[in-house]
Enzyme design. Sequence first.
Site, PDB file in Angstrom:
ATOM      1  N   ARG A  84      40.053  40.780  43.878  1.00  0.00           N
ATOM      2  CA  ARG A  84      38.978  41.533  43.501  1.00  0.00           C
ATOM      3  C   ARG A  84      38.229  41.857  44.266  1.00  0.00           C
ATOM      4  O   ARG A  84      38.058  41.369  45.599  1.00  0.00           O
ATOM      5  CB  ARG A  84      38.114  40.527  42.413  1.00  0.00           C
ATOM      6  CG  ARG A  84      39.057  40.218  41.078  1.00  0.00           C
ATOM      7  CD  ARG A  84      37.976  39.465  40.299  1.00  0.00           C
ATOM      8  NE  ARG A  84      38.733  39.046  38.778  1.00  0.00           N
ATOM      9  CZ  ARG A  84      39.227  37.867  38.831  1.00  0.00           C
ATOM     10  NH1 ARG A  84      39.366  37.113  39.757  1.00  0.00           N
ATOM     11  NH2 ARG A  84      39.689  37.658  37.425  1.00  0.00           N
ATOM     12  N   LYS A  99      36.330  34.890  39.825  1.00  0.00           N
ATOM     13  CA  LYS A  99      35.458  34.940  38.469  1.00  0.00           C
ATOM     14  C   LYS A  99      35.449  33.855  37.765  1.00  0.00           C
ATOM     15  O   LYS A  99      36.154  32.897  37.652  1.00  0.00           O
ATOM     16  CB  LYS A  99      36.166  36.162  37.689  1.00  0.00           C
ATOM     17  CG  LYS A  99      35.661  36.443  36.271  1.00  0.00           C
ATOM     18  CD  LYS A  99      36.524  37.684  35.561  1.00  0.00           C
ATOM     19  CE  LYS A  99      35.643  38.049  34.568  1.00  0.00           C
ATOM     20  NZ  LYS A  99      36.256  39.384  33.676  1.00  0.00           N
ATOM     21  N   HIS A 117      38.349  48.703  42.451  1.00  0.00           N
ATOM     22  CA  HIS A 117      39.119  47.875  41.531  1.00  0.00           C
ATOM     23  C   HIS A 117      40.477  48.264  41.245  1.00  0.00           C
ATOM     24  O   HIS A 117      41.507  47.731  40.723  1.00  0.00           O
ATOM     25  CB  HIS A 117      38.292  47.737  40.342  1.00  0.00           C
ATOM     26  CG  HIS A 117      38.776  46.632  39.302  1.00  0.00           C
ATOM     27  ND1 HIS A 117      38.708  45.289  39.579  1.00  0.00           N
ATOM     28  CD2 HIS A 117      39.520  46.803  37.938  1.00  0.00           C
ATOM     29  CE1 HIS A 117      39.289  44.681  38.495  1.00  0.00           C
ATOM     30  NE2 HIS A 117      39.490  45.514  37.635  1.00  0.00           N
ATOM     31  N   ARG A 160      43.442  46.620  42.607  1.00  0.00           N
ATOM     32  CA  ARG A 160      43.953  45.291  42.193  1.00  0.00           C
ATOM     33  C   ARG A 160      44.801  45.628  41.090  1.00  0.00           C
ATOM     34  O   ARG A 160      45.919  45.064  40.774  1.00  0.00           O
ATOM     35  CB  ARG A 160      42.624  44.610  41.704  1.00  0.00           C
ATOM     36  CG  ARG A 160      43.180  43.104  40.765  1.00  0.00           C
ATOM     37  CD  ARG A 160      41.780  42.794  40.669  1.00  0.00           C
ATOM     38  NE  ARG A 160      41.858  41.934  39.322  1.00  0.00           N
ATOM     39  CZ  ARG A 160      42.235  40.380  39.791  1.00  0.00           C
ATOM     40  NH1 ARG A 160      42.523  39.724  40.836  1.00  0.00           N
ATOM     41  NH2 ARG A 160      42.425  39.407  38.577  1.00  0.00           N
ATOM     42  N   HIS A 168      44.282  35.487  36.020  1.00  0.00           N
ATOM     43  CA  HIS A 168      44.137  35.589  34.726  1.00  0.00           C
ATOM     44  C   HIS A 168      44.415  34.357  33.987  1.00  0.00           C
ATOM     45  O   HIS A 168      45.409  33.798  34.036  1.00  0.00           O
ATOM     46  CB  HIS A 168      45.182  36.923  34.365  1.00  0.00           C
ATOM     47  CG  HIS A 168      44.896  38.065  34.822  1.00  0.00           C
ATOM     48  ND1 HIS A 168      45.760  39.160  34.726  1.00  0.00           N
ATOM     49  CD2 HIS A 168      43.771  38.595  35.207  1.00  0.00           C
ATOM     50  CE1 HIS A 168      45.102  40.134  35.172  1.00  0.00           C
ATOM     51  NE2 HIS A 168      44.102  39.856  35.494  1.00  0.00           N
ATOM     52  N   TYR A 215      49.309  45.634  32.943  1.00  0.00           N
ATOM     53  CA  TYR A 215      49.957  46.422  33.978  1.00  0.00           C
ATOM     54  C   TYR A 215      51.550  46.554  33.903  1.00  0.00           C
ATOM     55  O   TYR A 215      52.122  47.021  34.938  1.00  0.00           O
ATOM     56  CB  TYR A 215      49.757  45.633  35.447  1.00  0.00           C
ATOM     57  CG  TYR A 215      48.369  45.131  35.741  1.00  0.00           C
ATOM     58  CD1 TYR A 215      47.369  46.067  35.813  1.00  0.00           C
ATOM     59  CD2 TYR A 215      48.004  43.772  35.679  1.00  0.00           C
ATOM     60  CE1 TYR A 215      46.034  45.632  35.986  1.00  0.00           C
ATOM     61  CE2 TYR A 215      46.697  43.389  36.040  1.00  0.00           C
ATOM     62  CZ  TYR A 215      45.757  44.461  36.108  1.00  0.00           C
ATOM     63  OH  TYR A 215      44.438  44.107  36.298  1.00  0.00           O
TER      64      TYR A 215
END
Length: 611
Positions: A437, A463, A548, A551, A574, A583
Amino acid sequence: MTLVSSPSHSTGATWPRIGQHHFAHLRAVAEGLSIQESALRYLGIDHGHQAITAHRQVVDRLRGLARRRGLSAWRLVGLTIRVGTGDVRPSLEDFIAERDLDGWTEAEVAQLYEEAFPADARAERRRRLRDRQLALLKDLQSLAAEKPSPEDRLEGWFDPVTTSRLAQAGLLLLRDLQQRIQGGGHWWRGLPAVGRVKAHRLAQYLNLLLPESEPLAPCPFQNPETARALASPDAGGALVQAGLFSGRPVTHGAPGTAVLTGARSDAEVIEAWVAARAGTAPTAKSYRREALRLLLWLTHERGKGFADVQVEDCLAYMSFLEHLPPAWISRRHSTVLGEGWAPFRGPLSLASRRQAVVVLGSFFGWMVNVGYLPSRNPWMLINRRTGDDAQQSMLDSRAFTPEAWSAMLLHLQAQPPDPSRARMLFILGFVEATGLRASELVGATMGALRQHRGRWVLQVHGKGARNRLVAVPGQAREALQDYLLDRGLGPLGQQPPETPLLARLGDPAQAIGYQALYQTMKRWVREAILGSGLTPAEKDVALRASPHWLRHTFGTRALERRAPLEVVQRQLGHADPRTTMRYAHAQLERLQQEMDVAFGEDRPTQDDATP
């Protein structure tokens, strides 16, 4: 954006309406301005081929009108008549004044004038044709030019594609679009395929059509004290002091229920919830914003507090978020402390509305759990599903295409070496191979980089304030090694632990912030993409890129190269594999291949199937 539609009798498409700005365009072209420049200035068209098409359609329309009116000079409409600067002769009065010939006879002046500016039959003819052309345009303007009205429908003034996109957002009249733009903020949010640049051109073109804007209704949130209160850490309590809502005490919980918070008002309970559940500053900002917006709406529109919320209020608020009144949207260029502030920056996208409902459902559940509200959560009693955005293309991706990626690398490699180029090459090479990130990249230091069994890993604080280990493969390691050498810091592993991975240009020991990263990337991407051989559509997509996107590019490339899904999920950090699946395009490609086998050109024939 294209102004006019192409005439098609078979499809029933209509001719464009002709306004004053069309004649301004034709006069500018007649005076020597290029069609593309004039179309950008007067028609709101920036693509060259669209400008040519629009110009020809207006010319054809007016030539047809001139023929029907019996005007013999109809062929002059749109005709290019070049009058060079050398063809222009001053008037006789100017000539006399310039040469101080007041005492000379008329014959003498005429002789001197002809000697200074000998007659050129071709130049004279071109000037006469130009004068006739401009006079014809003036006559046609008095006959054909319409004055747009706010009550006019968008059809005819805008092309069918733009009209369709605006209609999907409920904008059918010029007045609808005008009010949407006057609402200010990010007014284009929710309009399919309309970003900041296209929105700016829409606004400019509408201003040509409707130059006299009606005054805006006063905004109910223009009190600077209100804006200052919302900007404070204790926003809820400050809003009470600002008088925006009463913050009246509430009766806690059902009889016999223990109250696990000391909050005595709706404003205080917001801050208690944010302090208890928001782990990071961005999360705290998001939580506080959604709760305060609801409380403002309850106070102004329903005369209620949190304890009074019923199922009907939840449904009404969801409808309110979908169709925000203009008074609730900040005016253009307003700041938090400025005139015209309102709780929303612009219409909310479907994703933003979905996020708001999720946050509020969690907030009310927390208030029930701590005994602030009775043992009921009205948000749990309604259908909170908002579905998918019908205008969102499932093929759209915020990952760079291989073509756009190659264009950026080729542009960078062609530039002379300097610190900015070296930093951008590092950013592209490192993040494409690691998936960090932006916040993780700007916060990473060399001390977090370790070796494990001969390979390198980087510990990041990601995160949700969670730590994780990120693999640093060969491409990322080489990009970092080159970048360190360019900064004069020596080979990998010889730097002090506090050395930032990403540094300022003038000080290799100082980290940069997100804003500097954003500006650096936007500048290099813009230079590379605009100078590339990509199609206009591909350029338009790539120019919207932010940090972003790197990523997303990592996730897409890793899955395309058959990296296991669980590995990519762990690298990205994730919690849910379904997030990583966004993705993946391999499943779509497999679907296409299998359907081609069953129903495509390669499907077995009946003879092939017969034993």
